[in-house]
Motif scaffolding. Structure first.
Motif, PDB file in Angstrom:
ATOM      1  N   GLY A  84       0.805  -1.213   0.000  1.00  0.00           N
ATOM      2  CA  GLY A  84       0.000   0.000   0.000  1.00  0.00           C
ATOM      3  C   GLY A  84       0.840   1.266   0.000  1.00  0.00           C
ATOM      4  O   GLY A  84       0.517   2.236  -0.704  1.00  0.00           O
ATOM      5  N   VAL A  85       1.925   1.287   0.778  1.00  0.00           N
ATOM      6  CA  VAL A  85       2.789   2.466   0.815  1.00  0.00           C
ATOM      7  C   VAL A  85       3.442   2.705  -0.541  1.00  0.00           C
ATOM      8  O   VAL A  85       3.501   3.844  -1.026  1.00  0.00           O
ATOM      9  N   LEU A  86       3.930   1.654  -1.178  1.00  0.00           N
ATOM     10  CA  LEU A  86       4.545   1.808  -2.506  1.00  0.00           C
ATOM     11  C   LEU A  86       3.532   2.332  -3.518  1.00  0.00           C
ATOM     12  O   LEU A  86       3.829   3.247  -4.304  1.00  0.00           O
ATOM     13  N   MET A  87       2.340   1.760  -3.504  1.00  0.00           N
ATOM     14  CA  MET A  87       1.289   2.215  -4.416  1.00  0.00           C
ATOM     15  C   MET A  87       0.936   3.684  -4.155  1.00  0.00           C
ATOM     16  O   MET A  87       0.791   4.484  -5.090  1.00  0.00           O
ATOM     17  N   GLY A  88       0.786   4.051  -2.892  1.00  0.00           N
ATOM     18  CA  GLY A  88       0.434   5.424  -2.554  1.00  0.00           C
ATOM     19  C   GLY A  88       1.525   6.414  -2.914  1.00  0.00           C
ATOM     20  O   GLY A  88       1.237   7.522  -3.384  1.00  0.00           O
TER      21      GLY A  88
END
Length: 281
Positions: A84-88
């Motif tokens: 999720g952090v990478l996507m965000g």
């Protein structure tokens, strides 16, 4: 440290982690040893919480179940947060079509019923701890992506990012050395609360028989088996159910405490209230 609810939650979780770390050394009996002559017995000196449906010591089973239950909750949350952090980060920094694609993908996943998707994936992958972790990770990364994307959209226009860009810093350097450190606070808060949700989700999957398989013990497994004997041996299901409830509350207490600490608006509100109280006194 002045937040009492946070301290209570922290003490409970540290206690569970300590039990998980030394579980094999503190179990009173072999958790897999069966005694068919003492099935579904009540509490006694030999078995403090009684025995299960095949004569195994319930206290030993519950203690050993702490390990896989916490492992699934923490590991699934960690993997979900990484994705999720990478996507965000990518969506918030790049913007345009990439941002729109990632957000529409996130919306699609958020529209899916979590429990049904997890059950379907575990049924396809096969019951077990790894399958549960993979299924939870597959569906639960979206909350991290949305929060990080919102923080990055704000942070990427700040002077320190513009200065790094003007000095010739690459996009990857800006993302991982300038933006990422400034979105860790909401991620930590979200992760602490997500662990409690993942423990509940694992317990639901195990209750339906698709979680960790026997002889592995988890709180959800014990709750599932004990539910059939609720009238005969109530502790068989009440004890693991109480532990699930206590762990979920503790992680939520920690999340609330961290939110109050990391959110400057809440901190200022609490500070103003304390100042007013002192002025009144």
């Amino acid at each position: 440290m002045k937040n009492r609810i946070f301290i209570v939650g922290l003490i409970i979780i540290l206690g569970f982690l300590a039990i998980a770390a030394i579980a094999p050394q503190i179990v009173p009996c072999d958790p897999e040893a069966q005694d068919l002559y003492h099935v579904l017995e009540g509490p006694s000196r030999q078995h403090l919480l009684g025995t299960d449906d095949v004569g195994r010591d319930l206290l030993s089973r519950v203690i050993m179940g702490t390990r896989p239950t916490l492992f699934i909750g923490v590991t699934a949350t960690f993997l979900s947060s990484v994705i999720g952090v990478l996507m965000g980060l990518i969506a918030g920094y790049k913007g345009g079509f990439i941002d729109m694609f990632i957000m529409r993908l996130t919306d699609t996943f958020m529209c899916m019923p979590v429990l049904i998707v997890v059950l379907a994936l575990v049924a396809v992958l096969g019951p077990g701890i790894k399958s549960v972790i993979m299924a939870i990770t597959f569906i639960n990364w979206t909350s991290f992506a949305r929060i990080v994307r919102g923080e990055v959209l704000f942070a990427r226009e700040l002077p320190y990012v513009e200065a790094a860009r003007a000095m010739g810093a690459s996009g990857l350097r800006i993302i991982f050395f300038h933006l990422l450190p400034n979105v860790t606070a909401p991620v930590i808060v979200t992760a602490s609360i997500a662990i409690s949700g993942n423990i509940m989700l694992e317990s639901a999957v195990s209750f339906l028989g698709l979680g960790a398989q026997p002889p592995t013990s988890t709180w959800g497994n014990e709750l599932r088996i004990g539910y059939s004997y609720l009238e005969i041996a109530p502790l068989f299901s009440l004890v693991p159910g109480a532990l699930i409830t206590l762990s979920v509350l503790a992680f939520n207490f920690i999340g609330d405490g961290l939110r109050d600490t990391f959110d400057p608006r809440l901190s200022n509100t609490l500070l103003n209230k304390n100042v007013k109280k002192s002025e009144v006194k």
